[in-house]
Design a protein around this motif. Structure first.
Motif, PDB file in Angstrom:
ATOM      1  N   THR A  51       0.670  -1.017   0.049  1.00 11.35           N
ATOM      2  CA  THR A  51      -0.016  -0.071  -0.130  1.00 11.35           C
ATOM      3  C   THR A  51       0.947   1.264  -0.181  1.00 11.35           C
ATOM      4  OG1 THR A  51       0.000  -0.047   2.382  1.00 11.35           O
ATOM      5  CG2 THR A  51      -1.889  -1.368   1.164  1.00 11.35           C
ATOM      6  N   SER A  52       2.005   1.029   0.388  1.00  8.33           N
ATOM      7  CA  SER A  52       3.100   2.251   0.466  1.00  8.33           C
ATOM      8  C   SER A  52       4.431   1.779   0.241  1.00  8.33           C
ATOM      9  CB  SER A  52       2.623   3.172   1.612  1.00  8.33           C
ATOM     10  OG  SER A  52       3.071   2.306   2.555  1.00  8.33           O
ATOM     11  N   LEU A  53       5.277   2.655   0.130  1.00  7.05           N
ATOM     12  CA  LEU A  53       6.802   2.333  -0.106  1.00  7.05           C
ATOM     13  C   LEU A  53       7.553   3.522   0.074  1.00  7.05           C
ATOM     14  CD1 LEU A  53       8.096  -0.543  -0.721  1.00  7.05           C
ATOM     15  CD2 LEU A  53       8.275   0.311  -3.015  1.00  7.05           C
ATOM     16  N   VAL A  54       8.244   3.763   1.208  1.00  8.57           N
ATOM     17  CA  VAL A  54       9.099   4.652   1.589  1.00  8.57           C
ATOM     18  C   VAL A  54      10.435   4.244   1.660  1.00  8.57           C
ATOM     19  CG1 VAL A  54       9.500   6.392   3.388  1.00  8.57           C
ATOM     20  CG2 VAL A  54       7.126   5.968   2.631  1.00  8.57           C
ATOM     21  N   GLY A  55      11.396   4.893   1.103  1.00 14.40           N
ATOM     22  CA  GLY A  55      12.957   4.462   1.151  1.00 14.40           C
ATOM     23  C   GLY A  55      13.420   5.529   1.977  1.00 14.40           C
ATOM     24  N   THR A  56      14.544   4.789   2.684  1.00 15.70           N
ATOM     25  CA  THR A  56      15.555   5.867   3.264  1.00 15.70           C
ATOM     26  C   THR A  56      16.775   5.954   2.641  1.00 15.70           C
ATOM     27  OG1 THR A  56      14.434   5.413   5.319  1.00 15.70           O
ATOM     28  CG2 THR A  56      16.617   6.427   5.589  1.00 15.70           C
ATOM     29  N   SER A  57      17.240   7.044   2.252  1.00 17.39           N
ATOM     30  CA  SER A  57      18.718   7.098   1.531  1.00 17.39           C
ATOM     31  C   SER A  57      19.431   8.323   2.496  1.00 17.39           C
ATOM     32  CB  SER A  57      18.519   7.670   0.145  1.00 17.39           C
ATOM     33  OG  SER A  57      19.483   7.892  -0.386  1.00 17.39           O
ATOM     34  N   ASP A 114       7.826   6.476  -5.765  1.00 21.50           N
ATOM     35  CA  ASP A 114       6.837   6.332  -6.369  1.00 21.50           C
ATOM     36  C   ASP A 114       7.029   5.222  -7.568  1.00 21.50           C
ATOM     37  OD1 ASP A 114       4.751   6.737  -8.435  1.00 21.50           O
ATOM     38  OD2 ASP A 114       5.607   8.390  -9.498  1.00 21.50           O
ATOM     39  N   ALA A 115       6.940   4.026  -7.177  1.00 20.86           N
ATOM     40  CA  ALA A 115       7.319   2.719  -7.450  1.00 20.86           C
ATOM     41  C   ALA A 115       6.156   2.169  -8.595  1.00 20.86           C
ATOM     42  CB  ALA A 115       7.553   1.700  -6.716  1.00 20.86           C
ATOM     43  N   GLU A 130      10.339   1.242   4.185  1.00 15.97           N
ATOM     44  CA  GLU A 130       9.093   0.788   5.039  1.00 15.97           C
ATOM     45  C   GLU A 130       8.117   0.473   3.884  1.00 15.97           C
ATOM     46  OE1 GLU A 130       8.207   4.529   7.096  1.00 15.97           O
ATOM     47  OE2 GLU A 130       9.712   4.193   8.443  1.00 15.97           O
ATOM     48  N   VAL A 131       7.485  -0.657   4.169  1.00 15.47           N
ATOM     49  CA  VAL A 131       6.362  -1.201   3.398  1.00 15.47           C
ATOM     50  C   VAL A 131       5.351  -1.273   3.996  1.00 15.47           C
ATOM     51  CG1 VAL A 131       5.940  -3.307   1.730  1.00 15.47           C
ATOM     52  CG2 VAL A 131       8.450  -2.670   2.219  1.00 15.47           C
ATOM     53  N   GLY A 132       4.344  -0.810   3.389  1.00 17.10           N
ATOM     54  CA  GLY A 132       2.793  -0.918   3.746  1.00 17.10           C
ATOM     55  C   GLY A 132       2.155  -2.241   3.314  1.00 17.10           C
ATOM     56  N   SER A 179      10.494   0.086  -9.536  1.00 17.14           N
ATOM     57  CA  SER A 179       9.205  -0.900  -9.667  1.00 17.14           C
ATOM     58  C   SER A 179       9.017  -1.619  -8.410  1.00 17.14           C
ATOM     59  CB  SER A 179       9.216  -1.588 -10.967  1.00 17.14           C
ATOM     60  OG  SER A 179      10.190  -2.323 -10.927  1.00 17.14           O
ATOM     61  N   VAL A 180       7.600  -2.271  -8.538  1.00 19.52           N
ATOM     62  CA  VAL A 180       7.409  -3.091  -7.379  1.00 19.52           C
ATOM     63  C   VAL A 180       6.623  -4.269  -7.682  1.00 19.52           C
ATOM     64  CG1 VAL A 180       5.681  -1.783  -6.170  1.00 19.52           C
ATOM     65  CG2 VAL A 180       6.769  -3.057  -4.780  1.00 19.52           C
ATOM     66  N   SER A 181       6.814  -5.558  -7.165  1.00 19.75           N
ATOM     67  CA  SER A 181       6.148  -6.559  -7.534  1.00 19.75           C
ATOM     68  C   SER A 181       4.934  -6.699  -6.491  1.00 19.75           C
ATOM     69  CB  SER A 181       6.983  -7.791  -7.354  1.00 19.75           C
ATOM     70  OG  SER A 181       7.102  -8.253  -6.033  1.00 19.75           O
ATOM     71  N   THR A 182       4.142  -7.657  -6.705  1.00 21.01           N
ATOM     72  CA  THR A 182       3.122  -8.093  -5.540  1.00 21.01           C
ATOM     73  C   THR A 182       3.827  -9.057  -4.744  1.00 21.01           C
ATOM     74  OG1 THR A 182       2.412 -10.040  -7.012  1.00 21.01           O
ATOM     75  CG2 THR A 182       1.157  -8.109  -7.169  1.00 21.01           C
ATOM     76  N   PHE A 183       3.180  -9.309  -3.242  1.00 21.85           N
ATOM     77  CA  PHE A 183       3.739 -10.068  -2.687  1.00 21.85           C
ATOM     78  C   PHE A 183       3.386 -11.420  -3.086  1.00 21.85           C
ATOM     79  CE2 PHE A 183       2.565  -6.580   0.267  1.00 21.85           C
ATOM     80  CZ  PHE A 183       3.850  -6.386   1.069  1.00 21.85           C
ATOM     81  N   GLY A 184       4.577 -12.438  -2.825  1.00 25.59           N
ATOM     82  CA  GLY A 184       4.224 -13.729  -3.401  1.00 25.59           C
ATOM     83  C   GLY A 184       5.384 -14.499  -3.280  1.00 25.59           C
ATOM     84  N   GLN A 185       5.247 -15.582  -3.839  1.00 23.13           N
ATOM     85  CA  GLN A 185       6.623 -16.638  -3.622  1.00 23.13           C
ATOM     86  C   GLN A 185       7.285 -16.693  -4.852  1.00 23.13           C
ATOM     87  OE1 GLN A 185       7.172 -18.143  -0.964  1.00 23.13           O
ATOM     88  NE2 GLN A 185       5.184 -18.091   0.015  1.00 23.13           N
ATOM     89  N   ILE A 186       8.524 -16.240  -4.651  1.00 22.47           N
ATOM     90  CA  ILE A 186       9.335 -16.133  -5.882  1.00 22.47           C
ATOM     91  C   ILE A 186      10.401 -17.347  -6.268  1.00 22.47           C
ATOM     92  CG2 ILE A 186      11.130 -14.818  -7.062  1.00 22.47           C
ATOM     93  CD1 ILE A 186       9.738 -12.506  -5.561  1.00 22.47           C
ATOM     94  N   PRO A 187      10.245 -17.966  -7.392  1.00 19.12           N
ATOM     95  CA  PRO A 187      10.845 -19.496  -7.477  1.00 19.12           C
ATOM     96  C   PRO A 187      12.380 -18.775  -7.511  1.00 19.12           C
ATOM     97  CG  PRO A 187       9.274 -19.180  -9.107  1.00 19.12           C
ATOM     98  CD  PRO A 187       9.196 -17.880  -8.448  1.00 19.12           C
TER      99      PRO A 187
END
Lengths: 189, 362
Positions: free
Chosen positions: B149-155, B163-164, B216-218, B238-246
């Motif tokens: 729901t949100s993505l906040v990075g710390t640099s 804005d992924a 920080e991941v919402g 960019s950002v993926s959905t949550f899921g299992q990644i082979p």
């Protein structure tokens, strides 16, 4: 050279591996020879990334196999004889590097000829790895080529995990700085 | 793995080179004698037959520790370069071995049920993607689904909302939803631009690397999960959905198992003219690799525009690679007209092979 006439087939192989004076019973002989045949290529690849040079790798593999061959009856009892050979290679390489460094100290490293594709990242990293002390390079090879954990690397090198961490951090920092320098170079071109 | 670790791992694996295959004991014999001992060995044997040929092969392979792989043939005559043929290729999706997916649905995981860490397994497919692993640290099962729901990075201590873009290269392999029993994990990929160009581009100012060390991941169930991170957002994320990644390296089902490649690319090219370069396909295995179906390779250039073209390999000339051999394929590319540094990519997607380089267009 008595080994050269004592066995049928390609005697030179094991004789060369054993070195002069090596002795081995028929059973052990027949066990060791297939091991060398099967694992030679993999060991040579490992030696290449460890030393950065296929010729040095060939010498290192032979040296390790000489030592392993002379103790093969006990080595083959181990669960992982190949791991034993690899550990021998790592330790020989690190100690050889230390000895050679004491013998030849130069103020400036010799200029390395540019490889044909020195523009790519892989070449850049490979060149940086070539400048690392043997132990730092060994840590990176064991971590990122052999996929060993820090604890396993510590066992191989006979040091603490703290030393493994610090050696890895120093080595990675050199690679990182080189990558940044390349970026800046690209940037200002 | 962080970018430095990935680069080290890739370099070591690419540069382990292709040793002469010990096709027979004589090969082991000569190689086992090592460089100095080989000389001694030859003095003993004189100019003996097979040994001389094999020594020649080893010496070729050994030159300079370079990535250029000499075909490990037991003669001084290397196979001819396979000529370029301009045949369009058909792009097909890589195949991955299926993994079990839970079908049960649980209530959505909340932030206080989860802990997150960067994944250190590393996929090394050539695509940049920082994988975060979310563990269900609670005692109840829950489900992670959809995009964060949100993505906040710390640099450098400064927080910024990312804005992924939704969807990464890895999404096609993501199995969503991810149903987590206590202790089980799910993944999220933050994708970055593999071919990020920092220098000034047409209509755009120069970029500077922007390394994020935390994120920080919402989560859809509510709340925000903190995680260490290590990615460069200079060219967007960019950002993926949550899921299992082979595990791509393990689960990719290549039609050409064991095939690898190296790239030889000139440092400079002339705008609008044909650029000649070479790709060496290598069979490090002890089995013949048949190039069936004929591999499609994708050539990508990244200047002011990204351009991707698919071609078929010249399988009419080389339809298979014998065990422990390599063949050089001539390649051609119409050089873009945009002057300056150009990032370059060459890949066989179905085999998980990705080669990267760059050249300067003059």
């Amino acid at each position: 050279m008595s080994e050269l006439t004592a066995k049928p087939g390609n005697i030179w192989v094991v004789a060369g591996v054993l070195g002069v004076g090596g002795e081995m019973s028929d059973d052990h002989w027949e066990d060791f020879q297939p091991f060398v045949r099967a694992r030679w290529t993999a060991l040579l690849r490992f030696g290449t990334v460890l030393t950065g040079d296929p010729n040095s790798a060939a010498d290192l593999v032979q040296d390790a196999l000489e030592r392993t061959g002379s103790r093969w009856p006990s080595v083959r009892q181990k669960q992982d004889p190949e791991g034993y050979v690899r550990r021998t290679m790592v330790n020989r390489h690190v100690s050889d590097w230390r000895r050679e460094r004491r013998e030849v100290l130069v103020e400036e490293p010799a200029e390395r000829p540019a490889t044909p594709d020195s523009g790519d990242l892989s070449s850049l990293v490979w060149d940086v790895l070539a400048t690392l002390p043997a132990k730092q390079r060994a840590v990176l090879v064991l971590r990122y080529y052999e996929d060993l954990s820090e604890a396993e690397i510590a066992v191989v090198l006979g040091c603490s995990t703290g030393t493994v961490k610090s050696q890895a951090a120093k080595a990675k920092e050199k690679v990182r700085l080189a990558m940044i320098a390349r970026l800046e170079d690209t940037w200002t071109r | 793995m962080d970018p430095v670790e990935r680069a080290i791992a890739a370099s070591l694996r690419e540069r382990s080179d292709l040793p002469a295959r010990p096709a027979d004991a004589a090969a082991i014999e000569v190689a086992a004698f090592g460089r100095r001992r080989r000389r001694r060995f030859l003095q003993v044997l004189g100019t003996g037959l097979t040994a001389v040929l094999i020594v020649g092969g080893v010496a070729t392979f050994g030159e300079g520790g370079s990535a250029r792989v000499a075909p490990p043939v037991a003669s001084s005559t290397a196979p001819a370069v396979v000529p370029w043929v301009d045949t369009p290729g058909v792009i097909t999706s890589p195949s991955y071995a299926p993994s079990p997916v839970a079908t049960a649905r649980f209530s959505a995981c909340t932030a206080d049920q989860l802990t997150a860490l960067p994944d250190t397994s590393g996929a090394a497919t050539g695509n940049l993607g920082d994988t975060l692993t979310f563990r269900n640290s609670s005692t109840s099962p829950c489900s992670l689904s959809g995009y964060p729901t949100s993505l906040v990075g710390t640099s450098r201590g400064q927080q910024a909302t990312l804005d992924a873009r939704h969807g990464t290269f890895f999404d096609q392999m993501t199995e969503d939803p991810s149903n987590l029993q206590p202790g089980q994990t799910s993944n999220l990929v933050i994708g970055t631009d593999e071919h990020c160009i920092y220098g000034p581009q047409v209509g755009q100012p120069a970029k500077t690397p922007r390394m994020y060390d935390a994120v920080e991941v919402g989560v859809p169930g509510g709340g925000v999960v903190h995680s260490p991170a290590n990615f460069d957002g200079a060219c967007g994320t960019s950002v993926s959905t949550f899921g299992q990644i082979p595990d791509f390296a393990q689960k990719l089902v290549s039609p050409y198992p064991g095939l690898s490649a190296t790239l030889s690319l000139p440092r400079t090219a002339v705008a609008g003219e044909v650029l000649h370069y070479e790709v060496t396909l290598i069979n490090r295995t002890d089995q013949t690799i048949r190039l069936e179906p004929c591999p499609t390779f994708v050539v990508s250039t990244f200047t002011d525009l990204s351009n991707h073209d698919a071609y078929a390999l010249n399988c009419a000339v080389v339809g298979e690679l014998s065990a422990g051999t390599a063949r050089v394929f001539a390649m051609e590319l119409m050089t873009p007209t945009h002057l300056g540094l150009t990032k370059f990519g060459w890949s066989i997607p179905t085999a998980g092979i990705t080669l990267n380089g760059s050249f300067t267009i003059e």
